[in-house]
Design a protein around this motif. Structure first.
Motif, PDB file in Angstrom:
ATOM      1  N   VAL A 173       0.850  -1.346   0.065  1.00 21.85           N
ATOM      2  CA  VAL A 173       0.020   0.076  -0.026  1.00 21.85           C
ATOM      3  C   VAL A 173       0.963   1.197  -0.130  1.00 21.85           C
ATOM      4  CG1 VAL A 173      -1.587   1.078   1.471  1.00 21.85           C
ATOM      5  CG2 VAL A 173      -1.858  -1.079   1.021  1.00 21.85           C
ATOM      6  N   ILE A 174       1.952   1.414   0.738  1.00 24.70           N
ATOM      7  CA  ILE A 174       2.904   2.296   0.824  1.00 24.70           C
ATOM      8  C   ILE A 174       3.505   2.681  -0.391  1.00 24.70           C
ATOM      9  CG2 ILE A 174       5.122   3.259   1.741  1.00 24.70           C
ATOM     10  CD1 ILE A 174       4.337   1.868   4.248  1.00 24.70           C
ATOM     11  N   VAL A 175       3.764   1.396  -1.268  1.00 29.85           N
ATOM     12  CA  VAL A 175       4.615   1.554  -2.555  1.00 29.85           C
ATOM     13  C   VAL A 175       3.353   2.280  -3.474  1.00 29.85           C
ATOM     14  CG1 VAL A 175       5.324   0.237  -4.563  1.00 29.85           C
ATOM     15  CG2 VAL A 175       6.191  -0.258  -2.072  1.00 29.85           C
ATOM     16  N   LEU A 176       2.379   1.814  -3.602  1.00 32.74           N
ATOM     17  CA  LEU A 176       1.130   1.950  -4.292  1.00 32.74           C
ATOM     18  C   LEU A 176       0.885   3.639  -4.043  1.00 32.74           C
ATOM     19  CD1 LEU A 176      -1.379  -0.746  -4.469  1.00 32.74           C
ATOM     20  CD2 LEU A 176      -0.148   0.161  -6.468  1.00 32.74           C
ATOM     21  N   LEU A 177       0.746   4.163  -2.746  1.00 32.44           N
ATOM     22  CA  LEU A 177       0.769   5.556  -2.581  1.00 32.44           C
ATOM     23  C   LEU A 177       1.679   6.425  -2.944  1.00 32.44           C
ATOM     24  CD1 LEU A 177      -0.688   5.185   1.077  1.00 32.44           C
ATOM     25  CD2 LEU A 177      -1.778   6.088  -0.898  1.00 32.44           C
ATOM     26  N   ALA A 178       2.939   5.754  -2.784  1.00 41.61           N
ATOM     27  CA  ALA A 178       4.175   6.783  -3.421  1.00 41.61           C
ATOM     28  C   ALA A 178       4.275   6.614  -4.915  1.00 41.61           C
ATOM     29  CB  ALA A 178       5.532   6.044  -2.933  1.00 41.61           C
ATOM     30  N   THR A 179       3.515   5.684  -5.484  1.00 35.70           N
ATOM     31  CA  THR A 179       3.790   5.764  -6.860  1.00 35.70           C
ATOM     32  C   THR A 179       2.509   6.280  -7.804  1.00 35.70           C
ATOM     33  OG1 THR A 179       2.953   3.523  -7.197  1.00 35.70           O
ATOM     34  CG2 THR A 179       5.377   4.099  -7.147  1.00 35.70           C
ATOM     35  N   SER A 180       1.269   6.762  -6.892  1.00 37.49           N
ATOM     36  CA  SER A 180       0.053   6.948  -7.314  1.00 37.49           C
ATOM     37  C   SER A 180      -0.307   8.499  -7.920  1.00 37.49           C
ATOM     38  CB  SER A 180      -0.973   6.454  -6.374  1.00 37.49           C
ATOM     39  OG  SER A 180      -1.031   7.260  -5.339  1.00 37.49           O
ATOM     40  N   GLY A 181       0.651   9.295  -7.347  1.00 36.53           N
ATOM     41  CA  GLY A 181       0.567  10.642  -7.677  1.00 36.53           C
ATOM     42  C   GLY A 181      -0.369  11.197  -6.631  1.00 36.53           C
ATOM     43  N   ILE A 182      -0.893  10.675  -5.415  1.00 37.21           N
ATOM     44  CA  ILE A 182      -1.537  11.214  -4.426  1.00 37.21           C
ATOM     45  C   ILE A 182      -0.624  12.178  -3.539  1.00 37.21           C
ATOM     46  CG2 ILE A 182      -2.344  10.803  -2.258  1.00 37.21           C
ATOM     47  CD1 ILE A 182      -4.129   8.504  -3.136  1.00 37.21           C
ATOM     48  N   LEU A 183       0.478  11.863  -3.273  1.00 35.91           N
ATOM     49  CA  LEU A 183       1.419  12.519  -2.484  1.00 35.91           C
ATOM     50  C   LEU A 183       2.381  13.550  -3.481  1.00 35.91           C
ATOM     51  CD1 LEU A 183       2.347   9.783   0.023  1.00 35.91           C
ATOM     52  CD2 LEU A 183       0.468  11.546   0.068  1.00 35.91           C
ATOM     53  N   PHE A 184       2.504  13.252  -4.514  1.00 39.26           N
ATOM     54  CA  PHE A 184       3.463  14.428  -5.281  1.00 39.26           C
ATOM     55  C   PHE A 184       3.048  13.986  -6.756  1.00 39.26           C
ATOM     56  CE2 PHE A 184       6.205  10.650  -4.290  1.00 39.26           C
ATOM     57  CZ  PHE A 184       6.594  10.528  -5.537  1.00 39.26           C
ATOM     58  N   PRO A 185       3.421  14.868  -7.610  1.00 37.90           N
ATOM     59  CA  PRO A 185       2.865  15.015  -9.063  1.00 37.90           C
ATOM     60  C   PRO A 185       3.654  13.584  -9.877  1.00 37.90           C
ATOM     61  CG  PRO A 185       3.594  17.241  -8.611  1.00 37.90           C
ATOM     62  CD  PRO A 185       4.068  16.447  -7.390  1.00 37.90           C
ATOM     63  N   ILE A 186       2.596  12.793 -10.307  1.00 33.92           N
ATOM     64  CA  ILE A 186       2.733  11.583 -10.810  1.00 33.92           C
ATOM     65  C   ILE A 186       3.723  11.768 -12.063  1.00 33.92           C
ATOM     66  CG2 ILE A 186       0.996  11.568 -12.423  1.00 33.92           C
ATOM     67  CD1 ILE A 186       0.723   8.433 -11.661  1.00 33.92           C
ATOM     68  N   GLN A 187       3.608  12.990 -12.830  1.00 40.66           N
ATOM     69  CA  GLN A 187       4.404  13.314 -13.890  1.00 40.66           C
ATOM     70  C   GLN A 187       6.072  13.065 -13.839  1.00 40.66           C
ATOM     71  OE1 GLN A 187       1.816  14.735 -12.924  1.00 40.66           O
ATOM     72  NE2 GLN A 187       0.386  15.635 -14.567  1.00 40.66           N
ATOM     73  N   ASN A 188       6.375  13.295 -12.372  1.00 32.76           N
ATOM     74  CA  ASN A 188       7.874  13.352 -11.963  1.00 32.76           C
ATOM     75  C   ASN A 188       8.466  11.711 -12.132  1.00 32.76           C
ATOM     76  OD1 ASN A 188       7.599  15.932 -11.507  1.00 32.76           O
ATOM     77  ND2 ASN A 188       7.361  15.646  -9.321  1.00 32.76           N
ATOM     78  N   LEU A 189       7.319  10.756 -12.220  1.00 36.60           N
ATOM     79  CA  LEU A 189       7.800   9.602 -12.138  1.00 36.60           C
ATOM     80  C   LEU A 189       7.929   8.915 -13.834  1.00 36.60           C
ATOM     81  CD1 LEU A 189       5.435   8.005  -9.617  1.00 36.60           C
ATOM     82  CD2 LEU A 189       7.813   8.704  -9.265  1.00 36.60           C
ATOM     83  N   TRP A 190       8.812   7.713 -13.978  1.00 36.40           N
ATOM     84  CA  TRP A 190       8.742   7.180 -15.249  1.00 36.40           C
ATOM     85  C   TRP A 190       7.504   6.823 -16.063  1.00 36.40           C
ATOM     86  CZ3 TRP A 190      12.017   4.345 -11.200  1.00 36.40           C
ATOM     87  CH2 TRP A 190      13.307   4.802 -11.338  1.00 36.40           C
ATOM     88  N   GLY A 191       7.497   6.941 -17.156  1.00 38.63           N
ATOM     89  CA  GLY A 191       6.250   6.711 -18.144  1.00 38.63           C
ATOM     90  C   GLY A 191       5.694   5.518 -17.737  1.00 38.63           C
ATOM     91  N   TRP A 192       6.398   4.262 -17.581  1.00 40.17           N
ATOM     92  CA  TRP A 192       5.542   2.886 -17.325  1.00 40.17           C
ATOM     93  C   TRP A 192       4.997   2.959 -16.033  1.00 40.17           C
ATOM     94  CZ3 TRP A 192       7.032   0.103 -13.382  1.00 40.17           C
ATOM     95  CH2 TRP A 192       8.496   0.005 -12.846  1.00 40.17           C
ATOM     96  N   ILE A 193       5.463   3.718 -15.027  1.00 40.55           N
ATOM     97  CA  ILE A 193       5.145   3.891 -13.755  1.00 40.55           C
ATOM     98  C   ILE A 193       3.777   4.614 -13.771  1.00 40.55           C
ATOM     99  CG2 ILE A 193       5.264   4.682 -11.208  1.00 40.55           C
ATOM    100  CD1 ILE A 193       8.026   3.928 -11.418  1.00 40.55           C
TER     101      ILE A 193
END
Length: 275
Positions: A173-193
């Motif tokens: 759940v923590i991993v999903l929260l960290a990669t879901s764009g809830i806590l910071f912009p998802i555009q900062n992550l890799w495209g596949w994520i």
């Protein structure tokens, strides 16, 4: 249908000074953090920091409370025989699931209220969308509850035991929260994520919350340059429908595989673990 066990739990929680003190304490921490940053603007925009951060905090609160909390509850009920007894009653498992949905929804209200009500008074930006914004927040919250809570119930049914919930439940759940764009912009992550994150309800819950509190101009910062309201309804609704369909079946299957001797062994193991 039996709703007594989860509902009695929420009644005890609402009457408990310790539980209410915890809600108040956590709410005050969030409010203090937002208040100290009330005059800070998000870089590249005219949006205040509290207006941008609060939707993510609310989304994360819903996900964490409605996945981890029910997951632990179901895992413990497997070990103390509660689900085994529910299986013996007519529609017992279905009623028990409905009780968890109702009880955990009511239990979420104090956590949200202690943050939302003072925030609406302290931060003018949160009222920028008026009544339509609060209406959006309400339906996003309800859909988010129905989309995420069954995940927690099924998670609690399949983990090996309460002691394993940290690894099998909390960590994913923590991993999903960290990669879901809830806590910071998802555009900062890799495209596949970004693509993977959009398959889960967490991303859409955060997006829906932002659409409730942020002005329409802020949608330009999102994927696709819009709030994608229809997609939010469809994805959260699909997760809710799948969860409501499969959760009773998963709980029944798990209860059928239990026996009184297994429950007693699980209790003994839990006592040894506590010692």
């Amino acid at each position: 249908m039996r709703l007594n066990a989860p509902n009695s739990g929420i009644k005890l929680s609402l009457r408990s000074p310790q539980d209410q003190g915890f809600f108040l304490f956590m709410g005050l921490i969030v409010l203090a953090y937002l208040f100290l940053n009330r005059n800070t603007e998000v870089e590249g925009s005219s949006l205040s920091y509290p207006a941008v951060v609060l939707p993510g905090i609310l989304g994360a609160l819903i996900v964490f409370n409605l996945v981890i909390g029910p997951g632990y509850s179901i895992a413990m009920e497997r070990e103390d025989g509660t689900l085994l007894r529910a299986r013996a009653a007519p529609n017992g498992v279905l009623g028990h699931m409905a009780g968890h949905i109702l009880g955990n929804t009511l239990g979420l209200i104090p956590s949200l209220a202690v943050i939302l009500i003072p925030s609406a008074i302290l931060f003018d930006d949160l009222n920028s969308n008026g009544l339509s914004g609060w209406t959006t927040m309400l339906w996003v919250t309800l859909l988010g509850i129905l989309a995420t809570l069954p995940i927690g119930l099924m998670l609690g049914a399949v983990v090996p035991g309460v002691q394993k919930m940290g690894t099998w439940g909390m960590l994913p759940v923590i991993v999903l929260l960290a990669t879901s764009g809830i806590l910071f912009p998802i555009q900062n992550l890799w495209g596949w994520i970004q693509i993977l994150a959009q398959a889960f309800p967490m991303y859409w819950l955060g997006l829906g919350m932002r659409s409730a509190f942020l002005p329409d101009s802020a949608a330009a910062l999102e994927i696709g340059g819009s709030w994608r309201t229809l997609e939010t309804v469809l994805v959260l609704g699909a997760w809710a429908a799948v969860g409501i369909f499969f959760t009773p079946r998963v709980l029944r299957r798990m209860a059928r595989r239990q026996s009184g001797s297994e429950v007693e062994a699980a209790r003994h193991e839990a006592v040894q673990w506590v010692r």
